[in-house]
Design an enzyme around this catalytic site. Structure first.
Site, PDB file in Angstrom:
ATOM      1  N   HIS A  45       0.861  -1.191   0.000  1.00 46.67           N
ATOM      2  CA  HIS A  45       0.000   0.000   0.000  1.00 46.67           C
ATOM      3  C   HIS A  45       0.898   1.242   0.000  1.00 46.67           C
ATOM      4  O   HIS A  45       2.136   1.131  -0.095  1.00 46.67           O
ATOM      5  CB  HIS A  45      -0.946  -0.024   1.203  1.00 46.67           C
ATOM      6  CG  HIS A  45      -0.264  -0.288   2.506  1.00 46.67           C
ATOM      7  ND1 HIS A  45       0.601   0.612   3.081  1.00 46.67           N
ATOM      8  CD2 HIS A  45      -0.293  -1.376   3.329  1.00 46.67           C
ATOM      9  CE1 HIS A  45       1.055   0.117   4.215  1.00 46.67           C
ATOM     10  NE2 HIS A  45       0.547  -1.109   4.393  1.00 46.67           N
ATOM     11  N   HIS A  48       4.085   1.255   2.049  1.00 40.81           N
ATOM     12  CA  HIS A  48       5.231   0.551   1.446  1.00 40.81           C
ATOM     13  C   HIS A  48       5.850   1.405   0.331  1.00 40.81           C
ATOM     14  O   HIS A  48       7.069   1.448   0.177  1.00 40.81           O
ATOM     15  CB  HIS A  48       4.792  -0.782   0.845  1.00 40.81           C
ATOM     16  CG  HIS A  48       4.304  -1.777   1.859  1.00 40.81           C
ATOM     17  ND1 HIS A  48       2.986  -2.129   1.971  1.00 40.81           N
ATOM     18  CD2 HIS A  48       4.963  -2.483   2.811  1.00 40.81           C
ATOM     19  CE1 HIS A  48       2.852  -3.021   2.934  1.00 40.81           C
ATOM     20  NE2 HIS A  48       4.030  -3.249   3.464  1.00 40.81           N
TER      21      HIS A  48
END
Ligand code: PAF
Length: 296
Positions: A45, A48
């Site tokens: 997501h 990250h």
């Protein structure tokens, strides 16, 4: 099984084998390249992405791992329902120009089996989250140790959202004398304030919005503790969190950011962090806020 795949359109190598990846990265190091490493369990997501982008900006070579590590799950049901979104994960890795993806099977990470001796984490693994999730941080340390041995990164990137995990990895780096710098990146939040997490997928859109009460209460705690004693500000915030319908507060504590020992007063430490876990919509949501930063 094919051990290395070259994603020809984007020049990203996908490695299934630790040995081959290790040899390849040794070549990179011998050319003087700085290696940035972002370990993940997939279901990537925006949080990250921020780690990957920072690694890309600061290094010559970027390595990401996607591996759902069985040894850090105390609850088998949690492991079984861990989301897998490999196609969209790969899209993200390509868009950030990641050079190597390590995407192994369990046997490649643990060729001698999953059991291992305890790692001396100075007790950081046994308190707070560790007291509620038996063996969790031992599992995290076990897999990160293995990854660091394979990749030997110059820098490794972790999110502040898992604050206790960053303290555990700091201790692992010290213990094993890894020549790796840990970079802790700020929490990325959804528009209403919920900290980004793969677990948020289990909430409905309405719940995701409503769960912003967690961050708002941390911001309020930070504001309050500068004009009230910390213990008083904490009691008020705990009372508020306990009053939220359908939510159950697991803990809200203030700790020293290095030792994770509880502090009762802002003057007790140079580095104070509030850690919380709230169960909402059936999901354990972790969040934290730095109340006082050490002067550099
Ligand atoms: O934070 C995570 O996603 C995991 O704990 C990690 C560091 C990738 C180890 O499995």
């Amino acid at each position: 099984m094919t051990l290395v795949i070259l994603d020809i359109f984007y020049y990203m190598f996908i490695h299934k084998s630790a040995d081959l990846l290790h040899i390849e990265l040794q070549k990179q190091r011998s050319q003087g390249n700085k290696i940035g490493f972002v370990p993940t369990m997939g279901a990537l997501h925006a949080g990250h992405r921020s780690l990957l982008e920072r690694a890309r900006a600061e290094n010559d070579t970027v390595v990401c791992s996607i591996f759902v590590n069985p040894t850090q799950f105390d609850d088998k049901a949690d492991l079984d329902k861990y989301p897998s979104t490999i196609d969209s994960d790969m899209e993200m890795l390509r868009s950030v120009n990641v050079d190597y993806l390590y995407y192994p099977e369990v046997e490649d990470v643990y060729p001698n089996g999953e059991a291992s001796d305890d790692i001396d984490l100075a007790g950081l693994d046994l308190i707070h989250e560790g007291a509620l999730r038996s063996g969790h941080f031992q599992g995290v340390a076990q897999v990160v140790k293995r990854f660091f041995e394979i990749v030997q990164p110059t820098s490794a990137y972790f999110g502040q959202k898992d604050f206790q995990q960053t303290a555990v990895i700091g201790q692992l780096i010290k213990l094993c004398e890894f020549d790796t710098k840990m970079v802790v990146c700020p929490i990325v939040r959804e528009p209403h304030g919920l900290a980004m997490s793969s677990r948020n997928e289990r909430l409905s859109p309405v719940e995701r919005d409503k769960a912003s009460f967690i961050y708002k209460s941390l911001l309020k705690l930070k504001e309050r503790c500068f004009f009230k004693p910390l213990s008083e500000a904490l009691t008020t915030t705990i009372k508020y969190l306990k009053s939220i319908e359908d939510a159950s507060l697991e803990y809200l504590i203030c700790v020293d950011g290095d030792t994770l020992q509880e502090v009762n007063d802002l003057y007790d430490s140079d580095y104070v962090v509030a850690l919380t876990v709230v169960k909402y919509g059936g999901v354990r949501l972790l969040d934290n806020i730095i109340l006082k930063k050490p002067k550099v």
